[in-house]
Design a protein around this motif. Structure first.
Motif, PDB file in Angstrom:
ATOM      1  N   MET A 291       0.808  -1.197   0.000  1.00 46.92           N
ATOM      2  CA  MET A 291       0.000   0.000   0.000  1.00 46.92           C
ATOM      3  C   MET A 291       0.849   1.257   0.000  1.00 46.92           C
ATOM      4  N   LEU A 292       2.027   1.165   0.581  1.00 48.55           N
ATOM      5  CA  LEU A 292       2.876   2.348   0.619  1.00 48.55           C
ATOM      6  C   LEU A 292       3.304   2.764  -0.790  1.00 48.55           C
ATOM      7  N   ARG A 293       3.569   1.789  -1.648  1.00 53.41           N
ATOM      8  CA  ARG A 293       3.922   2.109  -3.035  1.00 53.41           C
ATOM      9  C   ARG A 293       2.738   2.737  -3.757  1.00 53.41           C
ATOM     10  N   ALA A 294       1.559   2.225  -3.504  1.00 55.26           N
ATOM     11  CA  ALA A 294       0.360   2.792  -4.134  1.00 55.26           C
ATOM     12  C   ALA A 294       0.139   4.218  -3.643  1.00 55.26           C
ATOM     13  N   ARG A 295       0.380   4.460  -2.370  1.00 56.14           N
ATOM     14  CA  ARG A 295       0.232   5.819  -1.829  1.00 56.14           C
ATOM     15  C   ARG A 295       1.230   6.758  -2.493  1.00 56.14           C
ATOM     16  N   GLN A 296       2.469   6.291  -2.637  1.00 56.44           N
ATOM     17  CA  GLN A 296       3.488   7.113  -3.294  1.00 56.44           C
ATOM     18  C   GLN A 296       3.089   7.388  -4.748  1.00 56.44           C
ATOM     19  N   ALA A 297       2.562   6.374  -5.433  1.00 55.23           N
ATOM     20  CA  ALA A 297       2.110   6.557  -6.816  1.00 55.23           C
ATOM     21  C   ALA A 297       0.979   7.582  -6.887  1.00 55.23           C
ATOM     22  N   ALA A 298       0.065   7.532  -5.929  1.00 57.48           N
ATOM     23  CA  ALA A 298      -1.034   8.506  -5.898  1.00 57.48           C
ATOM     24  C   ALA A 298      -0.497   9.915  -5.683  1.00 57.48           C
ATOM     25  N   LEU A 299       0.474  10.055  -4.810  1.00 53.77           N
ATOM     26  CA  LEU A 299       1.068  11.363  -4.549  1.00 53.77           C
ATOM     27  C   LEU A 299       1.783  11.919  -5.778  1.00 53.77           C
ATOM     28  N   GLN A 300       2.365  11.029  -6.556  1.00 50.31           N
ATOM     29  CA  GLN A 300       3.125  11.446  -7.733  1.00 50.31           C
ATOM     30  C   GLN A 300       2.283  11.468  -9.001  1.00 50.31           C
ATOM     31  N   GLY A 301       1.030  11.036  -8.917  1.00 55.34           N
ATOM     32  CA  GLY A 301       0.157  11.034 -10.073  1.00 55.34           C
ATOM     33  C   GLY A 301       0.478   9.963 -11.097  1.00 55.34           C
ATOM     34  N   VAL A 302       1.016   8.839 -10.632  1.00 54.18           N
ATOM     35  CA  VAL A 302       1.368   7.733 -11.528  1.00 54.18           C
ATOM     36  C   VAL A 302       0.155   6.813 -11.633  1.00 54.18           C
ATOM     37  N   ASP A 303      -0.730   7.156 -12.560  1.00 49.26           N
ATOM     38  CA  ASP A 303      -2.025   6.489 -12.673  1.00 49.26           C
ATOM     39  C   ASP A 303      -1.928   4.994 -12.936  1.00 49.26           C
ATOM     40  N   ASP A 304      -0.990   4.553 -13.763  1.00 52.09           N
ATOM     41  CA  ASP A 304      -0.922   3.129 -14.082  1.00 52.09           C
ATOM     42  C   ASP A 304      -0.582   2.292 -12.849  1.00 52.09           C
ATOM     43  N   GLN A 305       0.234   2.834 -11.938  1.00 50.60           N
ATOM     44  CA  GLN A 305       0.547   2.107 -10.708  1.00 50.60           C
ATOM     45  C   GLN A 305      -0.646   2.082  -9.756  1.00 50.60           C
ATOM     46  N   VAL A 306      -1.389   3.166  -9.705  1.00 52.08           N
ATOM     47  CA  VAL A 306      -2.605   3.194  -8.883  1.00 52.08           C
ATOM     48  C   VAL A 306      -3.621   2.192  -9.450  1.00 52.08           C
TER      49      VAL A 306
END
Length: 72
Positions: free
Chosen positions: A1-16
């Motif tokens: 979940m921490l990686r998904a949170r980081q992806a959300a913060l960075q706007g990396v939609d494919d990872q979310v």
């Protein structure tokens, strides 16, 4: 979940989207905004009662519940 949170913060939609599909078992693109918002620090306050924000079954179930309530 921490990686998904980081992806959300960075706007990396494919990872979310990958997190949404692989971990929550839901289609990512359709719920991207809800999932991303739920993973952001202020919105994730509802997830902090889970002992650890790793992908444990309890954390995934709690995250899924919180996200689905917000998606309604």
């Amino acid at each position: 979940m921490l990686r998904a949170r980081q992806a959300a913060l960075q706007g990396v939609d494919d990872q979310v989207d990958s997190f949404t599909l692989d971990v929550l078992g839901r289609r990512g693109g359709r719920q991207r905004e809800t999932v991303s918002t739920s993973l952001l620090p202020d919105a994730a306050d509802g997830l902090t009662d889970v002992p650890s924000l790793v992908a444990s079954p309890a954390a995934v179930a709690r995250a899924s519940d919180v996200i689905m309530v917000r998606h309604r």
